[in-house]
Design a protein around this motif. Structure first.
Motif, PDB file in Angstrom:
ATOM      1  N   ARG A  50      12.893   0.045   0.576  1.00 36.64           N
ATOM      2  CA  ARG A  50      13.374  -0.111  -0.816  1.00 36.64           C
ATOM      3  C   ARG A  50      14.352  -1.271  -0.934  1.00 36.64           C
ATOM      4  N   LYS A  51      15.148  -1.494   0.121  1.00 37.30           N
ATOM      5  CA  LYS A  51      16.105  -2.604   0.104  1.00 37.30           C
ATOM      6  C   LYS A  51      15.415  -3.961   0.242  1.00 37.30           C
ATOM      7  N   LEU A  52      14.260  -3.970   0.905  1.00 38.08           N
ATOM      8  CA  LEU A  52      13.586  -5.232   1.195  1.00 38.08           C
ATOM      9  C   LEU A  52      12.598  -5.683   0.127  1.00 38.08           C
ATOM     10  N   ILE A  53      12.024  -4.742  -0.595  1.00 36.16           N
ATOM     11  CA  ILE A  53      10.959  -5.112  -1.536  1.00 36.16           C
ATOM     12  C   ILE A  53      11.477  -5.257  -2.961  1.00 36.16           C
ATOM     13  N   ASP A  54      10.665  -5.881  -3.770  1.00 40.97           N
ATOM     14  CA  ASP A  54      10.907  -5.956  -5.208  1.00 40.97           C
ATOM     15  C   ASP A  54       9.973  -4.917  -5.831  1.00 40.97           C
ATOM     16  N   GLU A  55      10.506  -3.781  -6.245  1.00 39.44           N
ATOM     17  CA  GLU A  55       9.679  -2.679  -6.745  1.00 39.44           C
ATOM     18  C   GLU A  55       8.928  -3.012  -8.031  1.00 39.44           C
ATOM     19  N   ASN A  56       9.279  -4.111  -8.679  1.00 37.73           N
ATOM     20  CA  ASN A  56       8.560  -4.546  -9.876  1.00 37.73           C
ATOM     21  C   ASN A  56       7.376  -5.446  -9.541  1.00 37.73           C
ATOM     22  N   TYR A  57       7.261  -5.857  -8.275  1.00 34.57           N
ATOM     23  CA  TYR A  57       6.216  -6.796  -7.883  1.00 34.57           C
ATOM     24  C   TYR A  57       5.412  -6.325  -6.669  1.00 34.57           C
ATOM     25  N   ASP A  58       6.091  -5.740  -5.687  1.00 36.10           N
ATOM     26  CA  ASP A  58       5.479  -5.370  -4.414  1.00 36.10           C
ATOM     27  C   ASP A  58       4.927  -3.952  -4.437  1.00 36.10           C
ATOM     28  N   ALA A  59       4.066  -3.674  -3.457  1.00 37.53           N
ATOM     29  CA  ALA A  59       3.511  -2.327  -3.314  1.00 37.53           C
ATOM     30  C   ALA A  59       3.551  -1.907  -1.852  1.00 37.53           C
ATOM     31  N   VAL A  60       4.035  -0.692  -1.600  1.00 34.95           N
ATOM     32  CA  VAL A  60       4.031  -0.089  -0.272  1.00 34.95           C
ATOM     33  C   VAL A  60       3.447   1.304  -0.434  1.00 34.95           C
ATOM     34  N   VAL A  61       2.443   1.618   0.379  1.00 39.67           N
ATOM     35  CA  VAL A  61       1.831   2.947   0.358  1.00 39.67           C
ATOM     36  C   VAL A  61       2.087   3.590   1.711  1.00 39.67           C
ATOM     37  N   ILE A  62       2.614   4.823   1.693  1.00 33.84           N
ATOM     38  CA  ILE A  62       2.877   5.564   2.924  1.00 33.84           C
ATOM     39  C   ILE A  62       2.026   6.829   2.908  1.00 33.84           C
ATOM     40  N   TYR A  63       1.157   6.926   3.905  1.00 33.87           N
ATOM     41  CA  TYR A  63       0.331   8.123   4.069  1.00 33.87           C
ATOM     42  C   TYR A  63       1.014   9.021   5.090  1.00 33.87           C
ATOM     43  N   LYS A  64       1.274  10.278   4.720  1.00 30.73           N
ATOM     44  CA  LYS A  64       1.891  11.239   5.629  1.00 30.73           C
ATOM     45  C   LYS A  64       0.806  12.177   6.157  1.00 30.73           C
ATOM     46  N   LEU A  65       0.709  12.254   7.486  1.00 29.19           N
ATOM     47  CA  LEU A  65      -0.293  13.088   8.130  1.00 29.19           C
ATOM     48  C   LEU A  65       0.400  14.050   9.100  1.00 29.19           C
ATOM     49  N   ARG A  66      -0.261  15.120   9.439  1.00 29.84           N
ATOM     50  CA  ARG A  66       0.333  16.098  10.363  1.00 29.84           C
ATOM     51  C   ARG A  66       0.320  15.619  11.806  1.00 29.84           C
ATOM     52  N   SER A  67      -0.714  14.900  12.183  1.00 25.50           N
ATOM     53  CA  SER A  67      -0.811  14.374  13.545  1.00 25.50           C
ATOM     54  C   SER A  67      -1.628  13.091  13.519  1.00 25.50           C
ATOM     55  N   MET A  68      -1.665  12.409  14.656  1.00 20.44           N
ATOM     56  CA  MET A  68      -2.418  11.152  14.715  1.00 20.44           C
ATOM     57  C   MET A  68      -3.890  11.444  14.499  1.00 20.44           C
ATOM     58  N   PRO A  69      -4.472  10.809  13.492  1.00 23.64           N
ATOM     59  CA  PRO A  69      -5.893  11.055  13.226  1.00 23.64           C
ATOM     60  C   PRO A  69      -6.761  10.351  14.261  1.00 23.64           C
ATOM     61  N   PRO A  70      -7.937  10.890  14.518  1.00 20.85           N
ATOM     62  CA  PRO A  70      -8.854  10.151  15.384  1.00 20.85           C
ATOM     63  C   PRO A  70      -9.240   8.865  14.668  1.00 20.85           C
ATOM     64  N   ARG A  71      -9.325   7.785  15.413  1.00 19.10           N
ATOM     65  CA  ARG A  71      -9.676   6.537  14.756  1.00 19.10           C
ATOM     66  C   ARG A  71     -10.682   5.752  15.559  1.00 19.10           C
ATOM     67  N   GLU A  72     -11.444   4.997  14.864  1.00 22.98           N
ATOM     68  CA  GLU A  72     -12.466   4.159  15.467  1.00 22.98           C
ATOM     69  C   GLU A  72     -12.315   2.762  14.898  1.00 22.98           C
TER      70      GLU A  72
END
Length: 85
Positions: A50-72
């Motif tokens: 929040r301190k680093l971005i401009d909330e009127n211009y930038d976008a940050v999406v945070i996905y919260k998961l219970r554990s590390m998902p399997p990935r490929e």
């Protein structure tokens, strides 16, 4: 909890956001970080972003998961997480 952070910020802030997130999470790809965090770490990451971005211009999406998902990964793995001890 395991989180994935994806961001799209102005060019002048990209390196600051990337440097900040590298202190807390694993870099996966351009503008993508992930890792296991505590609730306190999660709150610190949100506050720092929040301190680093401009909330009127930038976008940050945070996905919260219970554990590390399997990935490929198809193609080149930019920063293999399996290599981290």
């Amino acid at each position: 909890m395991y989180i994935v952070v994806v961001y799209d910020v102005g060019v002048e802030r990209v390196n600051k956001v990337k440097k900040f997130l590298r202190q807390h999470l694993n870099w996966v790809q351009n503008s993508v970080f992930e890792g296991e965090v505590t609730l306190a770490e999660y709150e610190r990451i949100k506050a720092g972003l929040r301190k680093l971005i401009d909330e009127n211009y930038d976008a940050v999406v945070i996905y919260k998961l219970r554990s590390m998902p399997p990935r490929e990964t198809l193609g080149i793995e930019k920063n293999p997480i399996e290599d981290i001890i």
